[in-house]
Design a protein around this motif. Sequence first.
Motif, PDB file in Angstrom:
ATOM      1  N   SER A 110      31.288   6.904  38.903  1.00 13.81           N
ATOM      2  CA  SER A 110      30.701   7.800  37.912  1.00 13.81           C
ATOM      3  C   SER A 110      31.697   8.902  37.504  1.00 13.81           C
ATOM      4  O   SER A 110      31.835   9.234  36.325  1.00 13.81           O
ATOM      5  N   GLN A 111      32.435   9.422  38.497  1.00 13.60           N
ATOM      6  CA  GLN A 111      33.423  10.465  38.191  1.00 13.60           C
ATOM      7  C   GLN A 111      34.571   9.905  37.348  1.00 13.60           C
ATOM      8  O   GLN A 111      35.073  10.571  36.442  1.00 13.60           O
ATOM      9  N   CYS A 112      34.987   8.680  37.650  1.00 15.17           N
ATOM     10  CA  CYS A 112      36.028   8.037  36.847  1.00 15.17           C
ATOM     11  C   CYS A 112      35.516   7.891  35.419  1.00 15.17           C
ATOM     12  O   CYS A 112      36.194   8.294  34.456  1.00 15.17           O
ATOM     13  N   PHE A 113      34.318   7.341  35.273  1.00 18.66           N
ATOM     14  CA  PHE A 113      33.758   7.118  33.934  1.00 18.66           C
ATOM     15  C   PHE A 113      33.681   8.434  33.138  1.00 18.66           C
ATOM     16  O   PHE A 113      34.154   8.515  31.997  1.00 18.66           O
ATOM     17  N   ARG A 114      33.097   9.459  33.761  1.00 15.55           N
ATOM     18  CA  ARG A 114      32.860  10.704  33.019  1.00 15.55           C
ATOM     19  C   ARG A 114      34.173  11.401  32.657  1.00 15.55           C
ATOM     20  O   ARG A 114      34.282  11.996  31.579  1.00 15.55           O
ATOM     21  N   ASN A 115      35.173  11.337  33.565  1.00 13.47           N
ATOM     22  CA  ASN A 115      36.414  12.070  33.306  1.00 13.47           C
ATOM     23  C   ASN A 115      37.411  11.297  32.462  1.00 13.47           C
ATOM     24  O   ASN A 115      38.177  11.898  31.716  1.00 13.47           O
ATOM     25  N   VAL A 116      37.388   9.968  32.566  1.00 15.88           N
ATOM     26  CA  VAL A 116      38.313   9.173  31.758  1.00 15.88           C
ATOM     27  C   VAL A 116      37.789   9.063  30.326  1.00 15.88           C
ATOM     28  O   VAL A 116      38.538   9.208  29.362  1.00 15.88           O
ATOM     29  N   THR A 117      36.485   8.819  30.178  1.00 13.70           N
ATOM     30  CA  THR A 117      35.940   8.660  28.815  1.00 13.70           C
ATOM     31  C   THR A 117      35.609  10.016  28.175  1.00 13.70           C
ATOM     32  O   THR A 117      35.439  10.085  26.972  1.00 13.70           O
ATOM     33  N   ARG A 118      35.472  11.051  28.993  1.00 16.22           N
ATOM     34  CA  ARG A 118      35.102  12.394  28.513  1.00 16.22           C
ATOM     35  C   ARG A 118      33.794  12.341  27.720  1.00 16.22           C
ATOM     36  O   ARG A 118      33.641  13.047  26.713  1.00 16.22           O
ATOM     37  N   ILE A 119      32.883  11.514  28.198  1.00 12.51           N
ATOM     38  CA  ILE A 119      31.653  11.273  27.453  1.00 12.51           C
ATOM     39  C   ILE A 119      30.824  12.554  27.248  1.00 12.51           C
ATOM     40  O   ILE A 119      30.147  12.699  26.241  1.00 12.51           O
ATOM     41  N   PHE A 120      30.878  13.455  28.231  1.00 12.75           N
ATOM     42  CA  PHE A 120      30.091  14.687  28.104  1.00 12.75           C
ATOM     43  C   PHE A 120      30.981  15.915  27.921  1.00 12.75           C
ATOM     44  O   PHE A 120      30.634  17.022  28.337  1.00 12.75           O
TER      45      PHE A 120
END
Length: 205
Positions: A110-120
Amino acid sequence: MKLYGAERGVNPRRVRIFLAEKGVADIEHVNLDLRAGDNLSDEFLQKNPWRTVPVLELDDGSFISESVAICRYFEALYPEPNLFGTTPYEIADIETWSRRVEFDCQVPTSQCFRNVTRIFEGREECSEEWGEISRRRMLEGLLRMERRLEESTFVTGERFTVADIMLTVVLDQALNAIKQPLDEEHYGSLLSWYDEIKARPSYRA
Ligand SMILES: N[C@@H](CCC(=O)N[C@@H](CS)C(=O)NCC(=O)O)C(=O)O
């Protein structure tokens, strides 16, 4: 009962798969658009001060707002098929593996997803470096699950449990959202397990 969720959110999906495994269908589903900030409204804040989904609204107006707590609620309402264990040892063992999946795999994924994609981005601080550190931790966590699945049909042994649901949503996020390749040579047992899981009707939930 009303279940507030988000189509692509991993935690709402855990509950949907859980309900599908239980065969529970008489729930009203309310889909929130997290990117648009539906979960940040004052109205939603009244339901869950943490502003996250899933949230289950009961008929008496009370709320349960953690995915595992919601699953436990449904396990108590509908004990069969059992997904959290029956004997004291099995309950503890399923809890052990569930927490390993959550802490070693779901958190870094989840941390990889949120920080790599910068979704939020704009709502939370994002760091590419932390995203990449989390990616490496995710891969280490998944390798541990690979070792486990080399010796075991399902995460906790010879039957499907809530721990398999937890690992399913992690793998979905790693492969489909982060688009992290996982090769047969290093993750063969994990990928075979995933194929079995994808063949279950509940996977479409
Ligand atoms: N520990 C919570 C985590 C819930 C959570 O983080 N949900 C995500 C969707 S998968 C969310 O609502 N994110 C909204 C946001 O971060 O703004 C649970 O298991 O229910």
